[in-house]
Enzyme design. Structure first.
Site, PDB file in Angstrom:
ATOM      1  N   CYS A   1       0.477  -1.330   0.132  1.00  0.00           N
ATOM      2  CA  CYS A   1       0.030  -0.095  -0.277  1.00  0.00           C
ATOM      3  C   CYS A   1       0.627   1.538   0.255  1.00  0.00           C
ATOM      4  O   CYS A   1       0.519   2.604  -0.384  1.00  0.00           O
ATOM      5  CB  CYS A   1      -1.021   0.096   1.682  1.00  0.00           C
ATOM      6  SG  CYS A   1      -1.872  -1.481   1.342  1.00  0.00           S
TER       7      CYS A   1
ATOM      8  N   HIS B   1      -3.134   7.630   2.147  1.00  0.00           N
ATOM      9  CA  HIS B   1      -3.811   6.388   1.429  1.00  0.00           C
ATOM     10  C   HIS B   1      -5.260   6.280   2.506  1.00  0.00           C
ATOM     11  O   HIS B   1      -5.704   6.427   3.690  1.00  0.00           O
ATOM     12  CB  HIS B   1      -2.730   5.163   2.015  1.00  0.00           C
ATOM     13  CG  HIS B   1      -2.773   3.683   2.207  1.00  0.00           C
ATOM     14  ND1 HIS B   1      -3.361   2.892   1.067  1.00  0.00           N
ATOM     15  CD2 HIS B   1      -2.563   2.647   3.093  1.00  0.00           C
ATOM     16  CE1 HIS B   1      -3.846   2.120   0.749  1.00  0.00           C
ATOM     17  NE2 HIS B   1      -3.793   1.347   2.267  1.00  0.00           N
TER      18      HIS B   1
ATOM     19  N   ASN C   1     -10.024   0.171   0.065  1.00  0.00           N
ATOM     20  CA  ASN C   1      -8.829   0.379  -0.426  1.00  0.00           C
ATOM     21  C   ASN C   1      -7.728  -0.227  -1.411  1.00  0.00           C
ATOM     22  O   ASN C   1      -7.864  -1.229  -1.728  1.00  0.00           O
ATOM     23  CB  ASN C   1      -8.386  -0.568   1.021  1.00  0.00           C
ATOM     24  CG  ASN C   1      -6.405  -0.408   1.584  1.00  0.00           C
ATOM     25  OD1 ASN C   1      -5.863  -0.391   0.595  1.00  0.00           O
ATOM     26  ND2 ASN C   1      -6.065  -0.832   2.166  1.00  0.00           N
TER      27      ASN C   1
END
Ligand code: ACO
Length: 321
Positions: A115, A248, A278
């Protein structure tokens, strides 16, 4: 000689058409729209069509970023793709996108920091451009996280989505707009908290994503806040001068926890987690794109980006758009 800076010449994004809602997920795992929204802030996510791969998503985002910059693919001599879900073990997704763009020059490779990938990829491309090795880069975050999810595991399958975002970076000798600095970190000892159950060398499969959610959550707020504080101190920038916080998009509670800890007003937080879930390395450029498209982020605005993911890896970046 004036010091060079890498400016963001253009940016773009791509989302697959298929929308997967919480209600739909609750028809095949024991969950509910209420639980997912309350614990994560997610309402829906996009899922790539079976015929679409990560490079397809990344290619669309790259084309959008090039159009936004008013440039042609041949103006690019470096492609860095941040991804956890490469089309193939090799060649890199960057090489596949380079071919789709019809490019026959420069270099292309992938960066794997889960990520945090887009933040890492920006730093790598920035260094190569500033070092004079290349002139213009496409930095792409692209993921098909849906392919590494265990769709029977309600603790993970509700969290992720597919998508891509891309930036065109170019070295400039003028002005003070562009990438200003980074803070990058990794502590591999936390691997058990967030990983896949397989990999080509270990099991000859990709495996599925597993996560100890509450433990990762605790690390996320603390580590991201510390990273941003270090970066702001190093760059001598006051948090009050930040126009937009582009985090994020893992969980709305993490975004707000970090913003509150650093006393960033919630109306400066760009959040797309409700609609995108996500999307791993794609999440920061996708959120950034959304805020540019709706007129919030404008040229000259100072933006603070951050991410945390498997590794654990984490980091932050400062950019004057
Ligand atoms: N629906 C309903 N109930 C669920 C679901 C679900 N989808 N998932 C878990 N539960 C249950 C659990 O079984 C547990 O039940 P129990 O109390 O009977 O045991 C209860 O809900 C609470 O579970 P927790 O895991 O403690 O829930 P939490 O509030 O921590 O939320 C979440 C879980 C959303 C995963 C959160 O911990 C989180 O966001 N963690 C961080 C994620 C992150 O930042 N990841 C980093 C990036 S990802 C990457 O790098 C690939």
């Amino acid at each position: 000689m004036t010091e060079s800076i890498c400016r963001v010449a253009g940016q773009g994004a791509y989302l697959p058409e298929r929308v997967l809602t919480n209600a739909e997920i609750s028809t095949f795992v024991d969950t509910s729209d209420e639980w997912i929204r309350a614990r994560t802030g997610i309402s829906e996510r996009r899922i790539a069509d079976e015929s679409q791969t990560t490079s397809d998503l990344g290619y669309q985002a790259a084309k959008a970023a090039l159009a936004d910059a008013g440039l042609d693919a041949n103006d690019i001599d470096l492609i860095v793709v941040a991804t956890t879900t490469a089309d193939l073990v090799f060649p890199s997704t960057a090489a596949l996108i380079q071919d789709r763009l019809g490019l026959r020059q420069g270099a292309a490779f992938d960066v794997q920091a889960v990520c945090s990938g887009f933040i890492y990829a920006l730093a790598v491309a920035d260094g190569l451009l500033k070092g004079g090795v290349f002139n213009r880069a496409l930095v792409i975050g692209a993921e098909t996280m849906s392919r590494i999810l265990d769709w029977e595991d309600r603790s993970t399958c509700v969290l992720f989505g597919d998508g891509a975002g891309a930036w065109v970076l170019e070295r400039s000798q003028e002005g003070n707009s562009g990438l200003l600095g980074y803070d990058l970190r990794c502590e591999g000892r936390y691997t058990p908290l967030l990983k896949t159950t397989g990999g080509v060398s270990a099991t000859k499969t990709s495996g599925f994503l597993t996560m100890e959610g509450p433990a990762v959550f605790k690390h996320a707020v603390k580590k991201i806040s510390n990273s941003m504080e270090r970066l702001l101190e190093r760059e001598a920038i006051d948090i009050a001068d930040i126009d937009w916080f582009v985090p994020h998009q893992a969980n709305q509670r993490i975004l707000e926890g970090v913003a509150d800890k650093l006393k960033i007003s919630r109306d400066k937080v760009v959040s797309t987690v409700a609609r995108h879930g996500n999307t791993s390395a794609a999440s920061v450029p996708l959120a950034f794109h959304q805020a540019v498209a709706d007129g919030r982020i404008q040229r000259g605005h100072l933006c603070l980006l951050e991410a945390l993911g498997g590794g654990l890896t984490w980091g932050s970046a400062l950019v004057r758009f």
